[in-house]
Design a protein around this motif. Structure first.
Motif, PDB file in Angstrom:
ATOM      1  N   GLU A 250     -41.801  25.377  -5.114  1.00  0.00           N
ATOM      2  CA  GLU A 250     -42.646  25.030  -3.978  1.00  0.00           C
ATOM      3  C   GLU A 250     -43.655  26.137  -3.683  1.00  0.00           C
ATOM      4  OE1 GLU A 250     -40.488  23.394  -0.605  1.00  0.00           O
ATOM      5  OE2 GLU A 250     -38.925  22.687  -1.962  1.00  0.00           O
ATOM      6  N   ASP A 251     -43.308  27.378  -4.001  1.00  0.00           N
ATOM      7  CA  ASP A 251     -44.265  28.473  -3.830  1.00  0.00           C
ATOM      8  C   ASP A 251     -45.467  28.332  -4.761  1.00  0.00           C
ATOM      9  OD1 ASP A 251     -42.693  29.610  -1.898  1.00  0.00           O
ATOM     10  OD2 ASP A 251     -41.714  31.036  -3.255  1.00  0.00           O
ATOM     11  N   GLU A 252     -45.277  27.616  -5.865  1.00  0.00           N
ATOM     12  CA  GLU A 252     -46.373  27.374  -6.803  1.00  0.00           C
ATOM     13  C   GLU A 252     -47.103  26.058  -6.516  1.00  0.00           C
ATOM     14  OE1 GLU A 252     -45.081  29.031 -11.034  1.00  0.00           O
ATOM     15  OE2 GLU A 252     -43.480  27.831 -10.126  1.00  0.00           O
ATOM     16  N   GLY A 253     -46.719  25.374  -5.455  1.00  0.00           N
ATOM     17  CA  GLY A 253     -47.400  24.141  -5.069  1.00  0.00           C
ATOM     18  C   GLY A 253     -46.613  22.879  -5.324  1.00  0.00           C
ATOM     19  N   TRP A 254     -45.472  22.985  -6.018  1.00  0.00           N
ATOM     20  CA  TRP A 254     -44.679  21.786  -6.298  1.00  0.00           C
ATOM     21  C   TRP A 254     -44.075  21.257  -5.008  1.00  0.00           C
ATOM     22  CZ3 TRP A 254     -44.331  18.358  -9.964  1.00  0.00           C
ATOM     23  CH2 TRP A 254     -43.239  17.494 -10.029  1.00  0.00           C
ATOM     24  N   ALA A 255     -44.363  20.011  -4.672  1.00  0.00           N
ATOM     25  CA  ALA A 255     -43.887  19.437  -3.420  1.00  0.00           C
ATOM     26  C   ALA A 255     -42.563  18.721  -3.642  1.00  0.00           C
ATOM     27  CB  ALA A 255     -44.914  18.459  -2.860  1.00  0.00           C
ATOM     28  N   ARG A 256     -41.634  18.937  -2.737  1.00  0.00           N
ATOM     29  CA  ARG A 256     -40.330  18.273  -2.830  1.00  0.00           C
ATOM     30  C   ARG A 256     -40.510  16.760  -2.724  1.00  0.00           C
ATOM     31  NH1 ARG A 256     -34.823  19.361  -1.960  1.00  0.00           N
ATOM     32  NH2 ARG A 256     -35.352  21.566  -1.899  1.00  0.00           N
ATOM     33  N   LEU A 257     -39.937  16.031  -3.671  1.00  0.00           N
ATOM     34  CA  LEU A 257     -39.971  14.573  -3.670  1.00  0.00           C
ATOM     35  C   LEU A 257     -38.604  14.067  -4.065  1.00  0.00           C
ATOM     36  CD1 LEU A 257     -41.506  11.846  -3.513  1.00  0.00           C
ATOM     37  CD2 LEU A 257     -42.071  12.155  -5.947  1.00  0.00           C
ATOM     38  N   ARG A 258     -38.055  13.160  -3.258  1.00  0.00           N
ATOM     39  CA  ARG A 258     -36.731  12.612  -3.524  1.00  0.00           C
ATOM     40  C   ARG A 258     -36.849  11.095  -3.572  1.00  0.00           C
ATOM     41  NH1 ARG A 258     -32.315  15.276   0.312  1.00  0.00           N
ATOM     42  NH2 ARG A 258     -30.987  14.636  -1.436  1.00  0.00           N
ATOM     43  N   ILE A 259     -36.671  10.529  -4.759  1.00  0.00           N
ATOM     44  CA  ILE A 259     -36.690   9.085  -4.962  1.00  0.00           C
ATOM     45  C   ILE A 259     -35.518   8.720  -5.871  1.00  0.00           C
ATOM     46  CG2 ILE A 259     -39.192   8.849  -4.656  1.00  0.00           C
ATOM     47  CD1 ILE A 259     -39.454   8.744  -7.709  1.00  0.00           C
ATOM     48  N   TRP A 260     -35.291   7.416  -6.030  1.00  0.00           N
ATOM     49  CA  TRP A 260     -34.330   6.954  -7.028  1.00  0.00           C
ATOM     50  C   TRP A 260     -35.072   6.893  -8.363  1.00  0.00           C
ATOM     51  CZ3 TRP A 260     -34.345   5.022  -2.019  1.00  0.00           C
ATOM     52  CH2 TRP A 260     -33.144   5.141  -1.320  1.00  0.00           C
ATOM     53  N   GLY A 261     -35.394   8.061  -8.919  1.00  0.00           N
ATOM     54  CA  GLY A 261     -36.272   8.122 -10.081  1.00  0.00           C
ATOM     55  C   GLY A 261     -35.646   7.514 -11.318  1.00  0.00           C
ATOM     56  N   MET A 262     -36.343   6.551 -11.916  1.00  0.00           N
ATOM     57  CA  MET A 262     -35.795   5.827 -13.064  1.00  0.00           C
ATOM     58  C   MET A 262     -36.711   5.850 -14.274  1.00  0.00           C
ATOM     59  SD  MET A 262     -34.181   2.651 -10.957  1.00  0.00           S
ATOM     60  CE  MET A 262     -32.799   2.899  -9.844  1.00  0.00           C
TER      61      MET A 262
END
Length: 514
Positions: A250-262
């Protein structure tokens, strides 16, 4: 602002996308993805030419049953015909399959993801395979493997393989929070090194090596099923030659995303020169575009709503509960020069909060960049319990066809009745280890717009393909293409005439006639 210039045009000035017509045509394929709890995920097929006639053949994982390889015997432009091969790849407990020329001999091999030990299968030619884990010193754990991606790192003479695993079957506790460790294997000199952990791991169902910012150095995207992880999120890993993989933070810009990733599908939908990503989920599908391609920071905007590709609930059939999406793939199915989107859907089993009548999506992109659903009008709105899928031209007529691998029911294939516009198809070739130019970028120039397509192995849901790369041309009689080869060397712009199939090397383009 650049992304939305087209969207501001008056809608009356924009023609509706032409709707293709598909006919159900399995060509004799009778395979299904069988099994109960341990096969609730997976089911992705492999599409590749194993016979040498340049037509795509089809490997279908059987889940608890044996997998099967179907050789394409269809006449060019005609009805489908497939014959079942005795291939040596009739393994049971296969959750998915990907083609890859691992040993660089010009014959495609198969990676079979499994419940148990994943198996690398060496291609012998003539649609025959042999187990090669021992030959290539590939030490596969006894995992529930559900995701895969491959690349060739800079200077490597052997591929790098990433495997995603699901729930730990040996855990005695409740399955939540018991995700098995994902693994990265770097190959060299005909063998694979000891696996490197991709930890923390959160029950991966799709992986993709992708040059997300056009830097020439791919990262590894991982899509995770939040049904089982604890405290996890979607992930992207730095992959620097010779260095251990490390997470983008996240310090590098990656935003937390939580889905049922398939599943992960990628294409340069916006025309900004970097890949966009469609992420399948349960009622929460995403279309991610890079906020600022020039910044080199992985901050993404979700434009699924604005573009009309939320695909979050059934559009026909009367069931209004949330959808469950699995395989997704971009392809120009109506040959108008714009990427369309195919999504395979199906309830996990009998989850009461999600739709049981959940038709597959076929979303056509319009000139304004928005998508519209045409699955019912095109004839592909299957209500079966789908999992894996593919978009490919099986009879080499220039019109893309569709595949859905279903749980407990036979594979469905839809043959497009006729190409709606002109096309070209391209196959890339390199000497040496990376024969299929994995990691190259195919540029397509249309006026002042240049669309960039990555050559990848991975993504989708547990299945993928190698072979012809289809480019729709609408009514154009030719198109300009250029290849940025692995390593960053740009080839010359080539003008390819419509209706042709072209083998492209760093030196030339040669037409091949079916």
């Amino acid at each position: 602002m650049k992304l939305w210039v087209l969207a501001l045009l008056p809608s009356a000035a924009l023609a509706e996308p032409a709707v293709p017509v598909f006919l159900a045509d399995t060509g004799g394929i009778s395979a299904a993805y069988e099994g109960d709890y341990y096969f609730m995920v997976g089911g992705g097929p492999a599409v590749f030419d194993c016979s040498g006639d340049r037509k795509p053949d089809l490997y279908v994982p059987g889940g608890a049953a044996a997998g099967s390889l179907w050789v394409n015997e269809s006449p060019v432009g005609g009805a489908f015909a497939f014959g079942r091969a005795t291939s040596g790849a009739e393994l049971a407990d296969v959750t998915g399959a990907y083609p890859l020329d691992i040993d660089g001999d010009g014959v495609l091999d198969l990676v079979l993801l499994r419940l148990g030990q994943t198996q690398l299968m060496r291609g012998l030619g003539g649609c025959r395979f042999e187990a090669a884990n021992d030959l290539w010193r590939f030490k596969a754990p006894e995992d529930w493997t559900t995701a895969f991606a491959a690349t060739f790192e800079s200077g490597a003479d052997w591929p790098t393989l990433a495997f995603g695993a699901y729930i730990d079957r040996e855990a005695s506790t409740f399955p939540w929070g018991t995700c098995t460790e994902n693994l990265l294997y770097r190959g060299a000199a005909g063998r694979f090194d000891e696996a490197l952990p991709l930890a923390p791991s959160y029950c991966a169902l799709s992986m993709l090596f992708t040059d997300w910012n056009g830097s020439g150095l791919p990262s590894l995207r991982v899509s995770n099923d939040r049904e089982y992880y604890k405290g996890g999120q979607e992930q992207m890993w730095h992959l620097e030659p010779g260095a251990p993989p490390r997470l983008w933070t996240e310090d590098e810009g990656w935003a937390r995303l939580r889905i049922w990733g398939m599943g992960i599908a990628s294409a340069d939908v916006t025309g900004d020169g970097v890949p966009d990503y469609f992420l399948t989920s349960m009622a929460d599908n995403k279309l991610q575009v890079l906020k600022d391609p020039a910044a080199g920071v992985p901050i993404y905007l979700d434009v699924a709503g604005k573009r009309g590709v939320t695909a979050h609930r059934p559009y026909v059939g009367g069931d209004v509960r949330p959808s469950t999406a699995w395989h997704a793939e971009f392809g120009d199915v109506n040959n108008d020069g714009l990427a369309d989107l195919y999504v395979v859907k199906g309830n996990v089993a009998e989850m009461p909060d999600f739709a049981w009548l959940d038709p597959n999506n076929l979303l056509l992109q319009g000139a304004d960049g928005a998508f519209q659903e045409v699955g019912d009008r095109a004839g592909v709105a299957s209500m079966k319990v789908g999992r894996g899928g593919a978009v490919a031209d099986f009879n080499l007529d220039g019109a893309l066809d569709l595949v859905a691998v279903n749980r407990w029911e036979a594979v469905e294939i839809w043959r497009q009745e006729a190409a709606l516009g002109s096309f070209v198809q391209v196959a890339l070739h390199l000497p040496g280890a990376n024969r299929d130019a994995i990691g190259a970028v195919l540029e397509v120039r249309r006026g002042d717009r240049v669309e960039r397509r990555e050559v990848t192995v991975g993504g989708g849901h547990a299945g993928g393909q190698l072979g012809w790369r289809h480019i729709g041309l609408a009514d154009a009689q030719a198109v300009d293409v250029r290849v940025i080869w692995p390593g960053g060397v740009a080839g010359d712009w080539l003008t390819l005439e419509a209706g042709g199939f072209y083998d492209v090397t760093p030196e030339a383009a040669t037409e091949w006639r079916p």
